[in-house]
Write a protein that holds these residues in place. Structure first.
Motif: not given
Length: 699
Positions: A326-328, A330-342
């Motif tokens: 559900a996280l894009d 392309a939304g920035g470094l924070t969202l990419a980091t959250e995806r990585g943690l998930l």
């Protein structure tokens, strides 16, 4: 820093009040000794003392699975070493110089193989080398005796193996599996607490460096489980329980522990990057709570709830993956980091559940599910082997035996063969140890103690004791206390082994004073030569090992960057974690029990695993993005070539990774999610690498 275990101080520090287990251990050794001597003397074996020596070697460690596995390796090694020496002597018996040289090469070759195998199975090579040495070196001047001597030794050692196996099976056998399961339960409890602490790094107040270093210290402690499993995987299939664990199950346990350590290292990197609550996506905090609750609800030791808990884990993985998708990116470094943690959390939950199911199978003796059984079949242990380190360890033995043989040749030394034998024995017990002078002093003390007891036994007790039961009782006066000492220190085992080695090198039925003194002189001369060679060839093992392991990880990353074939992910992962497990003990020796410097290997591991993901993604991207990734690989190759030479790339790799993250073409890729996560992971590891460490373990 702790004293070497064989030194006088080291042995003194190891002594304590005996426990019930110590008493049982000593009683087992004594009963097996009595049984071996009764059978040996009643059957007029050439020298039953070799059987007793085998009892004291095989009995450590005291668990039944370890005893049985060691007995098997001892038997195979003895047969193999004896047969090799019979064949070599048959070919070269009329050429003494060549025979001595080949015998030395056989012994050092077996010792080299022993040093490269970090599992208890290395005892196969140890016993083969020792047997080749004893059979070959004691009969160099009379090669025609080798066949009779070797066959007699095989029979006597087989008697010792049977004696200790029989006594251990009847008298208070000690199963290993319950202790192993408890060790794994403690490890899981430690990992559970560590995960909860690591996830709290996402909070604003959790960004200080000291707390983060505490977490990495905890990761260091968890890697020790890899060595424990390596040892137990060899011994547990021989355990005395009704359904002993199978090697396949234990390989799966090891695989999952390695995967979990990698997961935890990744969680720490990703969670630390999310330092402020206000930057988190609204659903991430809830996901972290779900994972924490699920892990805390898992039973310490697998039980009837294990399968239900694993099923809950599957549902949790599905929920984590849904949040991830559900996280894009392309939304920035924070969202990419959250995806990585998930992603890391989903992998952790799956590996935790699989470990629980594997341990449940070990506990119950049940079968694995088809999926886990397939994983277990493929879970062959991958271990780091330092052949150069093994060569450096064996070099003093080669030098010592070569020097002793040369002195013997030029002086026609009557005790040359015995000196050569004890030169070998001295090296065998001190190879790979630091502080050689302290260890040598201790070893010499225990050997002289053993010889003094042998002298007392042969010339003060044997002439006055004619009844065999009385003789066994008199022997017990010495063997029982030394058995207690064996449970606390290696010195106790050495004293017992050398007592019966000295007796085994002489006639079992008639004491010869001149032969006794000749054996003592030969042993002292050979040992002193061995100690001198060990001291001359000594080096800082801990620093050497730490440096070699760090360089090995960096060479692996260099191979990922430059290899035409894409390296196997699991092999890289397993080797990296195995090297971490070896690195931390070496680093502890360098820095004592205090806090270690920043662990560069964890940062390199993060770079390597993400670079490997990018390599796997290359065939699926557009030509323009493929060119970007190839440029990044070229720079990674240059960076790690520089690192191997002790130089820095000046931040060039980090700049290229950040440029790739900012490249608009990245957002048009169908696999952009995987690409962004891998590039973000490299960014975080490279950013962490720039922080100044308190110290570093590579010159």
């Amino acid at each position: 820093m702790a004293a070497p275990p064989l030194s006088l101080r080291g042995v003194y520090d190891s002594l304590r009040v005996p426990t019930l287990r110590d008493l049982v251990f000593s009683a087992k050794a004594y009963l097996a000794t009595a049984l071996a001597l009764i059978v040996g003397f009643s059957q007029n074996l050439e020298n039953p003392y070799w059987a007793v020596l085998t009892v004291y070697i095989v009995l450590t460690p005291p668990e039944s699975g370890a005893i049985r596995s060691k007995a098997l390796f001892r038997f195979l090694g003895t047969i193999g070493g004896g047969m090799v020496m019979m064949g070599v002597t048959a070919l070269l018996g009329d050429q003494l110089g060549v025979l001595v040289s080949v015998t030395i090469l056989i012994i050092t070759g077996a010792t080299f193989l022993r040093q490269t195998d970090r599992t208890p199975a290395n005892y196969l090579w140890f016993s083969g080398g020792i047997t080749a040495g004893v059979v070959g070196l004691t009969n160099l001047m009379q090669p025609t005796n080798v066949f009779d001597y070797a066959t007699a030794r095989m029979g006597e050692i087989s008697l010792g193996i049977l004696a200790i196996a029989a006594v251990d099976s009847v008298f208070w056998p000690r199963p290993m599996t319950p202790d192993f399961l408890k060790t794994m339960a403690d490890w899981r409890g430690q990992a559970r607490s560590w995960l909860v602490d690591a996830l709290s790094l996402t909070a604003a107040q959790s960004s200080d460096e000291d707390r983060r270093q505490v977490l990495r210290q905890g990761l260091r402690d968890m890697t020790k489980a890899v060595g424990v499993i390596d040892a137990k995987a060899v011994q547990l299939p021989f355990d005395v329980i009704a359904m002993a664990p199978r090697g396949r199950q234990l390989n799966l346990v090891r695989r999952q522990v390695v995967e979990l350590i990698a997961d935890l290292a990744g969680v720490e990197i990703w969670a630390r990057a999310l330092r402020h609550d206000q930057t988190l996506h609204t659903d991430l905090g809830e996901a972290l709570e779900q994972v924490s609750r699920w892990v805390e609800a898992s039973p310490d030791q697998p039980d009837d709830r294990t399968e239900a808990h694993a099923a809950e884990g599957e549902a949790l993985i599905a929920a984590l993956n849904a949040r991830h998708d559900a996280l894009d990116p392309a939304g920035g470094l924070t969202l990419a980091t959250e995806r990585g943690l998930l992603s890391r959390l989903a992998a952790f939950v799956g590996d935790w559940a699989d470990l629980s199911l594997a341990l449940r199978a070990v506990e119950t003796g049940g079968k694995l599910s088809p999926r886990l059984d397939q994983m277990a079949r493929q879970a062959k242990p991958v271990r780091s082997v330092d052949y150069l380190g093994a060569f450096f360890d064996v070099a003093p033995m080669l030098l010592s035996m070569g020097l002793t043989a040369t002195i013997w040749y030029w002086t026609a030394w009557s005790s040359g063969g015995g000196a050569l034998l004890f030169s070998m024995i001295g090296c065998v017990f001190l190879i790979g140890q630091d502080r050689i002078l302290q260890s040598s002093t201790g070893l010499l003390t225990w050997i002289l103690t053993a010889f003094g007891l042998v002298f007392l036994y042969q010339y003060a007790i044997l002439p006055r004791v004619t009844d065999f039961p009385v003789l066994i009782a008199v022997l017990g006066c010495a063997l029982l206390p030394f058995g207690l000492m064996m449970a606390m220190s290696t010195a106790g085992m050495l004293i017992c082994v050398y007592i019966f080695a000295f007796l085994g090198l002489q006639s079992a039925y008639a004491a010869d004073f001149n032969q006794s003194l000749q054996t003592l002189n030969a042993s002292l001369a050979g040992l002193l030569i061995a100690f001198a060679c060990l001291y001359l060839c000594s080096y800082d093992h801990a620093r050497f090992a730490a440096r070699r392991l760090l360089l090995a990880v960096r060479r692996d990353i260099l191979d990922i960057a430059r290899s035409r074939r894409i390296p196997d992910r699991e092999r890289f992962l397993f080797l990296a974690i195995d090297r971490l497990a070896l690195y931390f003990p070496a680093a502890e020796q360098l820095f004592g029990a205090g806090q270690l410097p920043r662990v560069r290997m964890i940062d390199d591991f993060g770079i390597g695993i993400n670079l490997l993901t990018l390599r796997h993604s290359e065939p699926d991207v557009s030509p323009a993005m493929r060119a970007v990734l190839q440029d990044l690989r070229v720079q990674a190759e240059q960076t790690y070539r520089a690192k191997l030479k002790g130089r820095s790339d000046g931040g060039a790799l980090r700049e290229l990774v950040d440029a790739a993250l900012d490249n608009p073409a990245l957002l048009t890729e169908t696999t952009r999610g995987r690409l962004i996560e891998a590039l973000t992971g490299m960014h975080l590891a490279l950013h962490d690498e720039q922080a100044p460490p308190p110290g570093e373990i590579i010159p």
